[in-house]
Scaffold this active site. Structure first.
Site, short mmCIF file in Angstrom:
data_model
loop_
_atom_site.label_atom_id
_atom_site.label_comp_id
_atom_site.label_asym_id
_atom_site.label_seq_id
_atom_site.Cartn_x
_atom_site.Cartn_y
_atom_site.Cartn_z
N ASP A 8 27.52 1.47 31.40
CA ASP A 8 26.75 1.69 30.11
C ASP A 8 26.91 2.02 29.42
O ASP A 8 27.91 3.32 29.08
CB ASP A 8 25.19 1.41 30.65
CG ASP A 8 24.34 1.36 29.54
OD1 ASP A 8 24.37 0.60 28.89
OD2 ASP A 8 23.68 2.70 28.98
N LEU A 9 26.89 1.89 27.93
CA LEU A 9 27.49 2.01 26.66
C LEU A 9 27.09 3.77 25.91
O LEU A 9 26.94 4.48 25.86
CB LEU A 9 27.60 1.77 25.92
CG LEU A 9 28.44 2.29 24.91
CD1 LEU A 9 29.91 2.49 24.59
CD2 LEU A 9 28.79 0.84 23.47
N ASP A 10 25.36 2.43 25.29
CA ASP A 10 24.61 4.09 24.58
C ASP A 10 23.26 4.57 25.72
O ASP A 10 23.61 3.89 26.45
CB ASP A 10 23.81 2.43 24.00
CG ASP A 10 24.67 1.44 23.11
OD1 ASP A 10 25.18 1.63 21.87
OD2 ASP A 10 24.18 0.22 23.16
N THR A 16 24.58 6.72 20.86
CA THR A 16 23.70 5.32 19.89
C THR A 16 22.98 5.33 20.16
O THR A 16 21.86 4.04 19.23
CB THR A 16 24.90 4.25 20.25
OG1 THR A 16 25.07 4.26 21.34
CG2 THR A 16 25.88 4.15 18.96
N LYS A 44 15.16 0.48 26.04
CA LYS A 44 16.68 1.31 26.46
C LYS A 44 16.56 0.31 27.46
O LYS A 44 16.77 0.11 28.04
CB LYS A 44 17.16 2.77 27.08
CG LYS A 44 16.64 3.58 25.74
CD LYS A 44 16.88 5.22 26.20
CE LYS A 44 16.74 5.98 25.42
NZ LYS A 44 16.40 7.49 26.10
N VAL A 46 17.38 -3.03 26.78
CA VAL A 46 16.96 -3.80 26.62
C VAL A 46 17.89 -5.02 25.97
O VAL A 46 17.68 -4.08 24.35
CB VAL A 46 15.30 -3.90 26.24
CG1 VAL A 46 15.32 -5.25 26.19
CG2 VAL A 46 14.48 -3.52 27.68
N ARG A 48 18.76 -7.73 22.22
CA ARG A 48 18.04 -7.65 21.36
C ARG A 48 16.86 -8.41 21.27
O ARG A 48 15.84 -7.64 20.42
CB ARG A 48 19.17 -7.90 20.23
CG ARG A 48 18.52 -7.37 18.48
CD ARG A 48 20.03 -7.89 17.81
NE ARG A 48 21.65 -7.50 17.80
CZ ARG A 48 22.66 -8.53 17.94
NH1 ARG A 48 22.80 -8.46 16.46
NH2 ARG A 48 23.94 -7.39 17.97
N SER A 113 26.59 -3.87 29.27
CA SER A 113 26.26 -2.75 28.51
C SER A 113 25.89 -4.03 28.25
O SER A 113 26.04 -5.40 27.70
CB SER A 113 26.81 -2.45 27.23
OG SER A 113 26.24 -2.58 25.93
N ALA A 114 24.03 -4.05 27.63
CA ALA A 114 23.35 -5.03 26.89
C ALA A 114 23.64 -5.26 25.50
O ALA A 114 22.95 -6.52 24.90
CB ALA A 114 21.97 -4.81 26.92
N LYS A 116 25.81 -6.40 22.33
CA LYS A 116 26.54 -8.02 21.56
C LYS A 116 27.90 -6.11 20.14
O LYS A 116 28.34 -7.14 20.36
CB LYS A 116 26.28 -8.50 20.34
CG LYS A 116 25.19 -9.29 21.65
CD LYS A 116 25.19 -10.32 20.76
CE LYS A 116 24.37 -11.86 22.01
NZ LYS A 116 23.59 -12.80 21.01
N LYS A 144 19.28 -6.83 31.20
CA LYS A 144 18.54 -6.25 32.29
C LYS A 144 17.58 -5.81 31.77
O LYS A 144 16.74 -6.23 31.33
CB LYS A 144 19.53 -4.89 32.16
CG LYS A 144 20.93 -3.68 31.77
CD LYS A 144 21.33 -2.95 31.34
CE LYS A 144 22.64 -3.29 31.16
NZ LYS A 144 23.24 -1.46 30.52
N GLU A 168 23.62 4.60 33.88
CA GLU A 168 22.89 4.62 32.98
C GLU A 168 22.08 5.42 32.23
O GLU A 168 21.92 5.80 33.47
CB GLU A 168 22.08 3.18 34.33
CG GLU A 168 22.35 1.83 33.98
CD GLU A 168 22.37 1.51 32.60
OE1 GLU A 168 21.47 2.31 31.76
OE2 GLU A 168 22.47 0.28 32.14
N ASP A 169 21.49 4.88 31.61
CA ASP A 169 20.78 5.98 30.86
C ASP A 169 18.86 5.49 30.23
O ASP A 169 18.26 6.01 29.95
CB ASP A 169 20.76 6.41 29.38
CG ASP A 169 21.12 5.45 28.15
OD1 ASP A 169 21.37 4.22 28.56
OD2 ASP A 169 20.30 5.71 27.07
C1 BG6 Z 1 21.26 -1.41 24.33
C2 BG6 Z 1 20.65 -0.96 24.01
O1 BG6 Z 1 23.31 -0.97 25.38
O2 BG6 Z 1 21.75 -2.56 24.03
C3 BG6 Z 1 19.67 -1.95 23.43
O3 BG6 Z 1 20.32 0.36 24.97
C4 BG6 Z 1 20.06 -2.17 22.66
O4 BG6 Z 1 18.87 -0.13 23.07
C5 BG6 Z 1 21.11 -2.54 23.32
O5 BG6 Z 1 18.64 -2.74 21.01
C6 BG6 Z 1 21.57 -4.59 22.09
O6 BG6 Z 1 21.74 -4.24 21.26
P1 BG6 Z 1 23.14 -5.45 20.15
O7 BG6 Z 1 24.36 -4.12 20.44
O8 BG6 Z 1 23.29 -6.17 20.75
O9 BG6 Z 1 21.56 -4.80 19.53
MG MG Z 2 21.85 2.49 27.66
#
Ligand code: BG6
Ligand code: MG
Length: 214
Positions: A8-10, A16, A44, A46, A48, A113-114, A116, A144, A168-169
């Site tokens: 996972d990234l964030d 982030t 987290k 989830v 957007r 990663s979720a 975008k 997820k 994963e976090d």
């Molecule tokens: C996940 C984050 O990696 O991406 C969430 O943990 C975030 O907090 C989700 O809402 C969607 O991210 P983005 O950048 O597409 O709005």
């Molecule tokens: Mg994460």
């Protein structure tokens, strides 16, 4: 035998998660409400759109379809303002070394990663070249805790779920990993995440130790 790592990234590679939290809170306040750091655990990992549904419900606001789309854009603009300065110095403790080391050892590296925004953030960290596959919010239909993002990641590495470890976090991300049949390394609290093993940061373990353990 573990042959691939899906990250996972964030909140796993880069700090982030705190910027997503700040931007969502600002949006909740714009809607006349607020939410806590504890509630943020439910955001987290989830997507957007699903995050905004939760934030709107928490504030009790009524939002029509057009406004809903505008609010997703507003949140993303605020988020982008916060990450514009991001660079390798913002990686979480030990994350860059852990990934470089795993890659050097021949472990295949993928992203699940979720977000975008994930490909852009990965570029800012200078990590893109190490990733064999990058699956982000643009490549999945189901967010997820559905396992799609990790199943596509394993596919991109040419591996079975049992040959990959997910890092994963988030609660939703750990659930996605488990639903897909992956071993899961939690970055954060064992009580909250309920993964297979837990560390405070990637730098607290080594690729060799994890491969030996699973
Ligand atoms: C996940 C984050 O990696 O991406 C969430 O943990 C975030 O907090 C989700 O809402 C969607 O991210 P983005 O950048 O597409 O709005
Ligand atoms: Mg994460």
């Amino acid at each position: 035998m573990i042959k691939g790592f899906l990250f996972d990234l964030d909140g796993v590679i880069v700090d982030t998660a705190v910027f997503h939290f700040k931007a969502w809170r600002k949006l909740a306040q714009k809607l006349g409400g607020d939410f806590t750091a504890e509630q943020n655990e439910q955001l987290k990992g989830v997507s957007r759109v699903d995050s905004l549904k939760k934030v709107v419900a928490w504030t009790g606001a009524t939002v029509d379809d057009l406004t809903f789309i505008e609010l997703m854009e507003v949140k993303n603009e605020w988020y982008l303002e916060l990450v514009i300065q991001l660079g390798p110095k913002d990686a979480l403790p030990g994350a860059l070394d852990f990934i470089r080391h795993a890659h050097a050892k021949g472990i295949l590296i993928g992203l699940g990663s979720a977000s975008k925004n994930a490909p852009m953030i990965l570029n800012k960290l200078g990590l893109t070249a190490l990733f064999t596959t990058i699956i982000d919010g643009n490549n999945v239909v189901n967010g997820k805790p559905h396992p799609e993002v990790f199943l596509k990641g394993a596919d991109g590495l040419g591996l079975k779920p049992t040959e990959c470890l997910v890092f994963e976090d988030s609660i939703a991300g750990v659930q996605a990993a488990k639903a897909g049949g992956f071993g899961c390394v939690g970055i954060g609290s064992a009580e909250v995440l309920k993964a297979d093993v837990h560390f405070q940061a990637l730098g607290s373990s080594t690729p060799e130790a994890l491969v030996a353990q699973f």
